[in-house]
Every structure is written in structure tokens, then in C-alpha cells.
Design a protein around this motif. Structure first.
Motif, mmCIF file in Angstrom:
data_model
loop_
_atom_site.group_PDB
_atom_site.id
_atom_site.type_symbol
_atom_site.label_atom_id
_atom_site.label_comp_id
_atom_site.label_asym_id
_atom_site.label_seq_id
_atom_site.Cartn_x
_atom_site.Cartn_y
_atom_site.Cartn_z
ATOM 1 N N THR A 106 0.822 -1.212 0.000
ATOM 2 C CA THR A 106 0.000 0.000 0.000
ATOM 3 C C THR A 106 0.858 1.265 0.000
ATOM 4 N N ASP A 107 2.119 1.130 0.420
ATOM 5 C CA ASP A 107 3.037 2.270 0.371
ATOM 6 C C ASP A 107 3.538 2.447 -1.061
ATOM 7 N N THR A 108 4.039 3.630 -1.370
ATOM 8 C CA THR A 108 4.557 3.864 -2.721
ATOM 9 C C THR A 108 5.876 3.120 -2.914
ATOM 10 N N THR A 109 6.140 2.714 -4.139
ATOM 11 C CA THR A 109 7.393 2.020 -4.446
ATOM 12 C C THR A 109 8.593 2.920 -4.169
ATOM 13 N N LEU A 110 8.461 4.217 -4.468
ATOM 14 C CA LEU A 110 9.553 5.157 -4.226
ATOM 15 C C LEU A 110 9.918 5.209 -2.751
ATOM 16 N N LEU A 165 13.466 3.922 -1.079
ATOM 17 C CA LEU A 165 14.337 4.841 -0.343
ATOM 18 C C LEU A 165 14.460 4.440 1.124
ATOM 19 N N PHE A 166 13.377 3.909 1.691
ATOM 20 C CA PHE A 166 13.418 3.469 3.089
ATOM 21 C C PHE A 166 14.370 2.289 3.238
ATOM 22 N N THR A 167 14.261 1.314 2.326
ATOM 23 C CA THR A 167 15.158 0.157 2.367
ATOM 24 C C THR A 167 16.602 0.592 2.198
ATOM 25 N N LEU A 168 16.851 1.477 1.228
ATOM 26 C CA LEU A 168 18.209 1.962 0.980
ATOM 27 C C LEU A 168 18.733 2.746 2.181
ATOM 28 N N SER A 169 17.875 3.548 2.785
ATOM 29 C CA SER A 169 18.272 4.330 3.956
ATOM 30 C C SER A 169 18.688 3.424 5.110
ATOM 31 N N LEU A 170 17.914 2.349 5.336
ATOM 32 C CA LEU A 170 18.262 1.403 6.394
ATOM 33 C C LEU A 170 19.560 0.668 6.069
ATOM 34 N N MET A 171 19.750 0.343 4.791
ATOM 35 C CA MET A 171 20.961 -0.390 4.391
ATOM 36 C C MET A 171 22.225 0.436 4.638
ATOM 37 N N ILE A 172 22.260 1.631 4.086
ATOM 38 C CA ILE A 172 23.483 2.421 4.221
ATOM 39 C C ILE A 172 23.598 3.008 5.630
ATOM 40 N N GLY A 173 22.459 3.159 6.307
ATOM 41 C CA GLY A 173 22.505 3.583 7.702
ATOM 42 C C GLY A 173 23.133 2.514 8.576
ATOM 43 N N SER A 214 3.214 13.797 15.669
ATOM 44 C CA SER A 214 2.509 13.100 14.599
ATOM 45 C C SER A 214 3.125 13.449 13.250
ATOM 46 N N ASP A 215 3.128 12.446 12.331
ATOM 47 C CA ASP A 215 3.693 12.667 11.005
ATOM 48 C C ASP A 215 2.845 13.637 10.195
ATOM 49 N N ALA A 216 3.503 14.563 9.538
ATOM 50 C CA ALA A 216 2.823 15.444 8.593
ATOM 51 C C ALA A 216 2.870 14.781 7.222
ATOM 52 N N ASP A 217 2.295 15.426 6.234
ATOM 53 C CA ASP A 217 2.362 14.898 4.874
ATOM 54 C C ASP A 217 3.806 14.984 4.377
ATOM 55 N N PRO A 218 4.239 13.983 3.592
ATOM 56 C CA PRO A 218 5.595 14.045 3.026
ATOM 57 C C PRO A 218 5.806 15.333 2.245
ATOM 58 N N LEU A 219 6.975 15.936 2.420
ATOM 59 C CA LEU A 219 7.265 17.203 1.770
ATOM 60 C C LEU A 219 7.836 17.003 0.369
ATOM 61 N N LEU A 220 8.471 15.857 0.139
ATOM 62 C CA LEU A 220 9.095 15.558 -1.140
ATOM 63 C C LEU A 220 8.440 14.300 -1.716
ATOM 64 N N LEU A 221 7.550 14.478 -2.684
ATOM 65 C CA LEU A 221 6.821 13.354 -3.280
ATOM 66 C C LEU A 221 6.186 12.527 -2.159
ATOM 67 N N SER A 222 6.526 11.223 -2.069
ATOM 68 C CA SER A 222 5.942 10.380 -1.017
ATOM 69 C C SER A 222 6.980 9.971 0.017
ATOM 70 N N VAL A 223 8.078 10.708 0.101
ATOM 71 C CA VAL A 223 9.202 10.328 0.952
ATOM 72 C C VAL A 223 8.934 10.730 2.405
ATOM 73 N N LYS A 224 8.896 9.729 3.302
ATOM 74 C CA LYS A 224 8.676 9.990 4.719
ATOM 75 C C LYS A 224 10.002 10.272 5.415
#
Length: 574
Positions: free
Chosen positions: A240-244, A248-256, A515-525
Motif C-alpha cells: 500500500t506504500d509507494t514504491t519510491l 528509499l526506506f530500504t536503501l536508507s536502512l541499508m546504508i545507515g 505526529s507525522d505530517a504529509d511528506p514534503l518531497l513526493l511520497s518520501v517519509k
């Protein structure tokens, strides 16, 4: 014996073991305090690394995140395990070959700059403190339920235990304590999972039980999907989440993961570069034991939760509140599970519609509550409590060690007071750790999210600041001190600003919204932005380095010596 006494005995025994090991392995020198004297066996270091890396987020929170998020949250599994492979292959051996105590020390020497070293310390402290908040959150959750104390009291007890074995033992004490903690946490995680898998599917291997048939005659995931859809929730196995954002979340966790200082320093404790590679392989084996089990734990917990509320099936009336099982009553006392009878019928309505839903379950309790939900023996419940605390405390100790080393070795010894004696440096390291524990406990009283979510923010910060600097320091001769500093600051600042804006952390009249606001850049949380911050770091570093002085020749030779194996080029054709 009642459950409380059993919990107290098991948890108390493990705490006594940790403190005993720390006293036995007490650090007597800075080499032992920072790197355990570089004498840890690769297999033991692999086990300690597994405990250091598998935190409260992995043990306590990840299964709960997966249980309620389904397919979307599989990124936690892919990102964290993939990141460890990156760390083992691209960073750990080279950093061990460099032969320093800390990550900022490598950055300072490689980029021939005390400023770069100081910036690295700042980045390390920000990421590590954010990470340790998640561990303290997990400690509070476990203590509040199993020792029947408040969340705040649990935090203070956990902080005291970490203080006793981390401050006394240093890296040497922490290493051997983490070996014991790994054994406790992996046994505590797998035994309940085996019980529950057998109970639901008849298959003793949880990972296979996830795809086995339940008593309904359907595969477990198929049954869970049907129940969730009937209650208005999204399909468990549907994206249900966007592919983008997922990418980016997976990549962020990997390099993090690959940029986390408290994991990197584990590879400084083995005798040689070859041992660093071997211990990385063993760590991956030990980590896999839990990570192959976690998806099954999450799915089975969600199924058991639904069956608890709807014992006759979701098409029938839900359970009456007065008839709720003991595990619900126990967790209600912690405030992490709540019932709000909105329609006044006395029945527990558990549905997707927030306006109608009456049953709220904190995701961090799922793993800890699993044995009670499945009616497992009391000793299993006590074991899970000890395992959850072992996971949280082991990682907290590693993080605090990284913070302490950065302050005492990279700030005090390197810049503020270079003439400080070894005894004085050791004392400053212990004081720095004590202060870090106090700060982490205070911040843990008001965490910015579930344990796994808070930890994900820390990974994003490490991804955007530390990882690029390490990669460029090892694999690029062109990046100079100015470029490295500009890159780290750009990545860190942009990521912090995005997190604060997206999380809605606006302080007005002394209050803050989490609380989370709407993503500021496309769908990036906010939890996914670390990958974008890392890209900014790389770009700025290369651009600035291209506009400024070339890296000195001796530094280029240093980079070459780190990457090229000893003796390379000796055998050539004549």
C-alpha cells in the motif's frame, strides 16, 4: 510460583550474570576500554556483534511493526540485513586495517583535519543518541509489564544496569556481556516462536509455519488476509506504500546500518583483518537466526490477536470486555493496551475504522505479549522478558560505548587536552558514558515514536552523514578535507530539517507534536529521507573537492595502502 516471582528470578539472574562478566572483564587500560585489547575471538565477536546490532527494535518492536504493517514493513528486514552485508564487505575489513580505535579518528586522519574529526563526532553523537532512545523505550516497555513498575521506573532501572556493566567493563566488559546477551535473546525469541508455530500450524519451524496450513485448512497468510479484509484492514501481503518510499526506506536502512559507529567499532576488537572478515560472516549467521523468524512471529501474533477478540470468528459478535483474558488485563495496567467502549455495548470492537475501533494495541508489546496471548508456560514468558531486556541493553551499551569513545578519545584526548594521561583518559571516558546514559534516559521518557520507528530515524541520520564519508574515505583519493566536511554537514543538516518538518516537531508554548505530517518531497517519509541525505552528501563532497585543493600525496598513498592487500604486486610476469 506466581508469574511475577518467576519473571523477577529469571531477569534478576541474567542481570547478575551481566554484571559478573563486566567485573571479571573489567577494562584496565584505554586499549581494553575502547577495543577490548584487540584480542576477541572472531566467533565470539560475531556473537557480540549480533547482540549489539539486534536491538530492542529487532527483538521487541520489529515483529510488532510487521504484524500491523504487513508487506510494507518488510523493508525493515531487507534494509537491516542488506546493510549488514554492505558493512561486512565494503567497510569493516578496511577500517580494521587502518588500525584506529574510533570512526571519527579514521575520518580525522583520512581527511587530515581536526575539523572533519569534530564534525564526525557530532554526527556520531546525534545518530547514536537518537538510536539509544529506541533502546530505552524498549527497556521501559519490558520493565513496565514484567516487573510491574511504571515505564519511567523501568527506564531508570535499565539505565542503572547499563551503567554498572558498561562504565566498569568498557568495550572488553561489553563484548563478553554481549555474548551472554545474544544467547539469552536468541533462545528467548525462538522458543516462543516454535511453540506458537506448532500450536497454529503443527510446523516447528516458524519460517515454514508462515506458509503452512492452520486448523481452518488454509495457509496461515491466506487466513490472516481474509480476517483483516473482513475487519476493514488492508490485505496483509499487499503493498500500500509507494514504491519510491519503500525503495528509499530500504536503501536508507541499508546504508545507515553500514554507517553505524557502534557496529563498526566491533570489528576493531579482533586481532587481524582476516579475523574481521570471519567475524562478519559469523555475525550474519547469528543475525539470520532471528531475522528468519521475525516475519512469522509478526503474522502469528496478529492472527492470535484477532482470534482473541473474535473467538467465534469475525462474522460473530466480538468478545465481551468483562470476559477479556488475563493477558489483556495485564497489559492494560501498563497503559500500552487500551479499551474504549465507544458504543457502550461492552464488547471489544477491533476494526480498521478509527472512529469505531475500541481496541488500541501498542506495537512494541507484540513480541513480549506473544507467549501470554498463546497461553504458553510461565517460564517462557519470563524468558521473553529477559530476552527483550538483553536486546535493548546490549545495543544501548554499544551505543554508549561509541559516544563515550568519541568524547574522550576524539575530543578530549585529540583536541582539548592532548597531554592527558591514560588514566585520565580512561576516567573521562567513564564520565562521558555516565553523562550519555543520563541524557539517553531523559530522552527515552518521551520517545518520538515506536522503538523501531525511532531507530529508523537514527539509521537515516547515520546514512546521510557517516556512511558517505567512510565510503569516500576508503574508495576515493580525490575527496579532500573541505569536501568531506561540507558533505557531512550538508547531509546531516538537510536530513534533520526534513525529519523535524515531516514529524511535525514544532515547539509552540512549550509543547511538541509528534505526529507525522504529509511528506514534503513526493511520497518520501522522514524515515526514508536518509538515502536522499546521503546522495546530497556525496554530491556536495565531490563538487567542493573538485573546486578546492587536491588531496596531498601522502593521503592518497594512505588510501591506497588501506585498499590494497599486503604483498599485492609482488608476483608479476617478467
Amino acid at each position: 510460583m506466581d508469574q511475577f516471582t518467576l519473571n523477577l528470578l529469571v531477569v534478576g539472574a541474567t542481570f547478575a550474570l551481566y554484571i559478573g562478566i563486566a567485573i571479571w572483564a573489567r577494562a584496565g587500560s584505554t586499549a581494553e576500554f575502547y577495543a577490548a585489547g584487540r584480542g576477541v575471538h572472531p566467533v565470539m565477536n560475531g556473537m557480540a556483534t549480533g547482540a549489539d546490532w539486534m536491538s530492542a527494535a529487532s527483538f521487541i518492536s520489529m515483529a510488532g511493526i510487521i504484524a500491523f504493517g504487513g508487506f510494507n514493513t518488510s523493508a525493515y528486514l531487507m534494509g537491516w540485513t542488506g546493510g549488514y552485508v554492505l558493512l561486512a564487505m565494503l567497510l569493516a575489513p578496511y577500517l580494521r586495517k587502518f588500525g584506529k580505535f574510533t570512526v571519527p579518528e579514521f575520518i580525522g586522519d583520512r581527511f587530515y583535519s581536526q575539523t572533519a574529526r569534530t564534525v564526525a563526532v557530532v554526527c556520531l553523537i546525534i545518530a547514536s543518541v537518537t538510536y539509544v532512545i529506541g533502546q530505552m523505550t524498549g527497556v521501559g516497555v519490558a520493565f513496565s509489564r514484567f516487573l510491574e513498575v511504571s515505564n519511567e521506573t523501568g527506564l531508570f532501572i535499565g539505565a542503572a544496569i547499563v551503567f554498572m556493566y558498561a562504565v566498569v567493563g568498557g568495550m572488553k566488559g561489553i563484548t563478553y556481556t554481549q555474548v551472554a546477551q545474544y544467547v539469552v535473546l536468541i533462545v528467548a525469541y525462538t522458543i516462543p516462536a516454535i511453540f506458537i508455530s506448532l500450536e497454529l500450524t503443527g510446523n516447528p519451524i516458524p519460517g515454514l509455519g508462515l506458509f503452512s496450513q492452520t486448523q481452518s485448512g488454509q495457509p496461515l497468510l491466506t487466513e490472516l488476509n481474509g480476517l483483516l479484509v473482513d475487519l476493514g484492514f488492508s490485505n496483509y501481503t499487499e503493498q500500500t506504500d509507494t514504491t519510491l518510499n519503500m525503495f528509499l526506506f530500504t536503501l536508507s536502512l541499508m546504508i545507515g546500518t553500514a554507517g553505524l559507529p557502534h557496529v563498526i567499532v566491533r570489528f576493531f576488537t579482533v586481532p587481524s583483518v582476516a579475523d574481521a572478515r570471519v567475524s562478519a560472516g559469523w555475525a550474519l549467521v547469528f543475525i539470520a537466526l532471528l531475522y528468519l523468524t521475525a516475519p512469522a512471529v509478526g503474522a502469528m501474533a496478529r492472527l492470535n490477536l484477532i482470534n482473541t477478540v473474535y473467538p467465534q470468528g469475525v462474522a460473530e459478535a466480538p468478545l465481551a470486555y468483562e470476559a477479556r483474558p488475563d493477558w489483556v488485563k495485564n497489559w492494560e495496567q501498563t497503559g500500552l493496551l487500551k479499551f474504549d467502549d465507544k458504543n457502550g455495548d461492552g464488547l471489544i470492537q477491533y476494526v480498521a475504522d478509527d472512529a469505531a475501533n475500541e481496541f488500541t494495541v501498542n506495537r512494541d508489546i507484540i513480541t513480549l505479549a506473544n507467549p501470554e496471548i498463546a497461553n504458553l508456560p510461565g517460564w517462557v514468558i519470563a524468558l521473553v522478558a529477559a530476552g527483550g531486556l538483553a536486546a535493548a541493553l546490549s545495543t544501548a551499551a554499544g551505543l554508549l560505548m561509541a559516544i563515550s569513545s568519541a568524547v574522550s578519545h576524539d575530543l578530549i584526548k585529540s583536541q582539548i587536552n592532548p597531554s592527558i594521561s591514560e588514566k585520565g583518559e580512561l576516567l573521562s571516558a567513564r564520565i562521558a558514558m555516565a553523562v550519555a546514559i543520563a541524557v539517553a534516559t531523559w530522552l527515552g521518557l518521551n520517545p518520538p515514536g515506536f522503538a523501531a520507528q525511532t531507530v529508523a530515524l537514527a539509521f537515516g541520520l547515520a546514512a546521510s552523514s557517516i556512511f558517505p564519508a567512510l565510503m569516500m574515505g576508503i574508495f576515493s583519493k580525490r575527496i579532500n578535507n573541505t569536501g568531506a566536511v561540507a558533505g557531512m554537514l550538508s547531509g546531516l543538516i538537510v536530513t534533520l530539517i526534513y525529519i523535524f518538518l515531516h514529524k511535525g516537531w514544532f515547539f509552540v508554548a512549550g509543547t511538541a507534536s509528534f505526529s507525522d505530517a504529509d511528506p514534503l518531497l513526493l511520497s518520501v517519509k522522514s524515515t526514508s529521507f536518509g538515502a536522499v541525505g546521503a546522495l546530497i552528501n556525496f554530491v556536495v563532497a565531490f563538487v567542493v573537492s573538485g573546486m578546492t585543493k587536491e588531496t596531498p600525496q601522502e593521503i592518497q598513498d594512505l588510501v591506497e595502502s588501506i585498499r590494497v592487500p599486503k604483498g599485492a604486486g609482488a608476483a608479476v610476469d617478467h
